[in-house]
Design an enzyme around this catalytic site. Structure first.
Site, mmCIF file in Angstrom:
data_model
loop_
_atom_site.group_PDB
_atom_site.id
_atom_site.type_symbol
_atom_site.label_atom_id
_atom_site.label_comp_id
_atom_site.label_asym_id
_atom_site.label_seq_id
_atom_site.Cartn_x
_atom_site.Cartn_y
_atom_site.Cartn_z
ATOM 1 N N ASN A 1 -7.090 6.173 -1.443
ATOM 2 C CA ASN A 1 -5.976 5.263 -1.183
ATOM 3 C C ASN A 1 -6.179 4.123 -2.175
ATOM 4 O OD1 ASN A 1 -4.119 3.456 -0.187
ATOM 5 N ND2 ASN A 1 -4.615 3.817 1.981
ATOM 6 N N LYS B 1 -9.471 1.985 -1.657
ATOM 7 C CA LYS B 1 -9.638 1.405 -0.326
ATOM 8 C C LYS B 1 -10.971 1.796 0.300
ATOM 9 C CE LYS B 1 -7.044 1.030 4.026
ATOM 10 N NZ LYS B 1 -5.775 1.482 4.679
ATOM 11 N N ASN C 1 0.357 -1.179 5.142
ATOM 12 C CA ASN C 1 1.316 -0.471 6.004
ATOM 13 C C ASN C 1 0.731 -0.605 7.406
ATOM 14 O OD1 ASN C 1 2.877 2.355 4.364
ATOM 15 N ND2 ASN C 1 2.040 0.576 3.371
ATOM 16 N N CYS D 1 -4.784 -3.126 2.864
ATOM 17 C CA CYS D 1 -4.504 -3.007 4.287
ATOM 18 C C CYS D 1 -5.647 -3.370 5.226
ATOM 19 C CB CYS D 1 -3.947 -1.624 4.585
ATOM 20 S SG CYS D 1 -2.965 -1.662 6.075
ATOM 21 N N GLU E 1 -6.139 8.401 8.002
ATOM 22 C CA GLU E 1 -6.666 7.995 6.695
ATOM 23 C C GLU E 1 -8.082 8.525 6.466
ATOM 24 O OE1 GLU E 1 -4.813 3.604 6.794
ATOM 25 O OE2 GLU E 1 -5.656 4.213 4.871
ATOM 26 N N GLU F 1 0.865 -1.190 0.000
ATOM 27 C CA GLU F 1 0.000 0.000 0.000
ATOM 28 C C GLU F 1 0.900 1.237 0.000
ATOM 29 O OE1 GLU F 1 -1.581 0.595 3.947
ATOM 30 O OE2 GLU F 1 -3.308 1.759 3.212
HETATM 31 N N1 ING Z 1 -3.141 0.100 8.796
HETATM 32 C C1 ING Z 1 -3.528 -0.744 9.837
HETATM 33 C C2 ING Z 1 -4.166 -2.052 9.375
HETATM 34 O O1 ING Z 1 -5.378 -2.202 9.336
HETATM 35 C C3 ING Z 1 -4.266 -0.958 12.068
HETATM 36 C C4 ING Z 1 -4.371 -0.070 10.877
HETATM 37 C C5 ING Z 1 -3.069 -1.081 12.740
HETATM 38 C C6 ING Z 1 -5.362 -1.696 12.460
HETATM 39 C C7 ING Z 1 -2.963 -1.950 13.837
HETATM 40 C C8 ING Z 1 -5.274 -2.569 13.565
HETATM 41 C C9 ING Z 1 -4.079 -2.694 14.251
HETATM 42 O O2 ING Z 1 -3.383 -2.952 9.091
HETATM 43 C C10 ING Z 1 -3.785 0.494 7.672
HETATM 44 N N2 ING Z 1 -3.106 1.307 6.840
HETATM 45 O O3 ING Z 1 -4.936 0.158 7.430
#
Ligand code: ING
Length: 303
Positions: free
Chosen positions: A109, A126, A196, A171, A145, A46
């Site tokens: 995104n 996304k 990410n 993601c 985001e 991503e």
């Molecule tokens: N990042 C993360 C993901 O869903 C996140 C947000 C981080 C969710 C840690 C839960 C725990 O992998 C993105 N960019 O969506």
């Protein structure tokens, strides 16, 4: 058998001030590595052209828009498409898309699927945007985001490519079973997902030590429950002070992880994916027409 040789092209950190053309050279190096090992398709993360900029709150829209692509290919990414055409290797690329539609500026995104003639054959925007829309200074780092992107408006589509039916997600989408099922209902045989993912999630730090487990759990489940390959590729390592998981994996329709990255750097992990391995799952345990009971599922699509 219908073998697609896939390279999961994990990226290490991208610095805030790293020029796009330097990043594109890193992508081309992974594409060349993939070509040398017989890859038909290379999957990048991503937002693979810049640092993960939603980790900061920016006052000015111009500062945010500097991270977006106004055209694809654009001046800096044309070299990647040229390399793909020269090498006859397709790729999935995640990036921040800025587009003017009916006089309105739209920001998404986005990911694209590019075939072995360097033609864009599919685009995805996304849908599950995690995080928050307002500056929340209590957090060690932001996850804006919901502020910087609109919810994707292209749905979860699939396309015929690489000898099969291919879908895309990005993601946070991978954590939602609906993402896989909507594509599963369209017969998807391989789902490509760039991510990410910070190790630390400020609202729930008690989950941090489970970040790899949850990463693998959701993609293994999505693969098995829809009889599809799933390729998950991260931007890894300590990026501008934030640790992001690597753990890029290629998951078979059985749910087994058949290939994985083991570093937090630029790394290509390769697997020969036989799309025909989807058949025994789609025709038996997950034969949707025989076994699904949609009359009982209505609550899933209610607000
Ligand atoms: N990042 C993360 C993901 O869903 C996140 C947000 C981080 C969710 C840690 C839960 C725990 O992998 C993105 N960019 O969506």
């Amino acid at each position: 058998s219908r073998i697609v040789t896939v390279g999961a092209a994990q990226l290490g950190p991208i610095a805030l001030n790293e020029p796009r053309k330097d990043v594109v050279q890193r992508l081309i190096a992974l594409l060349e590595q993939g070509a040398a090992h017989g890859c038909d398709l290379v999957v990048f993360p991503e937002l693979a052209l810049t640092t993960f900029f939603p980790r900061w709150y920016f006052e000015q829209q111009e500062q945010v828009d500097a991270f977006f692509e106004r055209s694809m290919p654009g001046p800096d990414t044309q070299a990647l498409f040229d390399a793909a055409r020269r090498l006859k290797v397709g790729f999935y690329l995640g990036y921040a898309e800025l587009t003017e539609e009916k006089g309105r500026t739209r920001r998404f995104n986005t990911s694209i699927l590019v075939d072995q003639n360097a033609e864009i054959v599919s685009k995805y925007r996304k849908i599950h945007l995690p995080g928050h829309a307002e500056h929340e200074p209590w957090r060690r780092f932001q996850h804006l985001e919901k502020r910087y992107f609109e919810t994707g408006n292209l749905g979860f589509g699939v396309c015929r490519a690489f000898g099969g039916i291919v879908g895309m997600a990005i993601c946070n989408d991978r954590r939602w079973p609906e993402t896989y099922r909507v594509m599963g209902l369209q017969g998807v045989e391989m789902i490509l997902i760039g991510y990410n993912t910070p190790v630390h999630n400020p609202p729930a730090p008690e989950h941090d030590n489970l970040s790899h487990f949850h990463n693998e759990l959701v993609m293994q489940a999505g693969a098995y429950q829809n009889g599809t390959w799933v390729v998950g590729v991260g931007k890894a390592g300590r990026e501008e002070g934030v640790d992001q998981i690597g753990n890029s994996i290629i998951v078979a329709p059985s749910g087994e992880i058949v290939s994985a990255c083991s570093t937090l750097s630029d790394e290509l992990s390769i697997a020969r994916c036989d799309l025909d391995l989807t058949v025994s799952y789609k025709s038996s345990v997950f034969n949707f027409s025989k076994h699904r009971e949609p009359h009982a599922y209505g609550m899933i699509v209610e607000r």
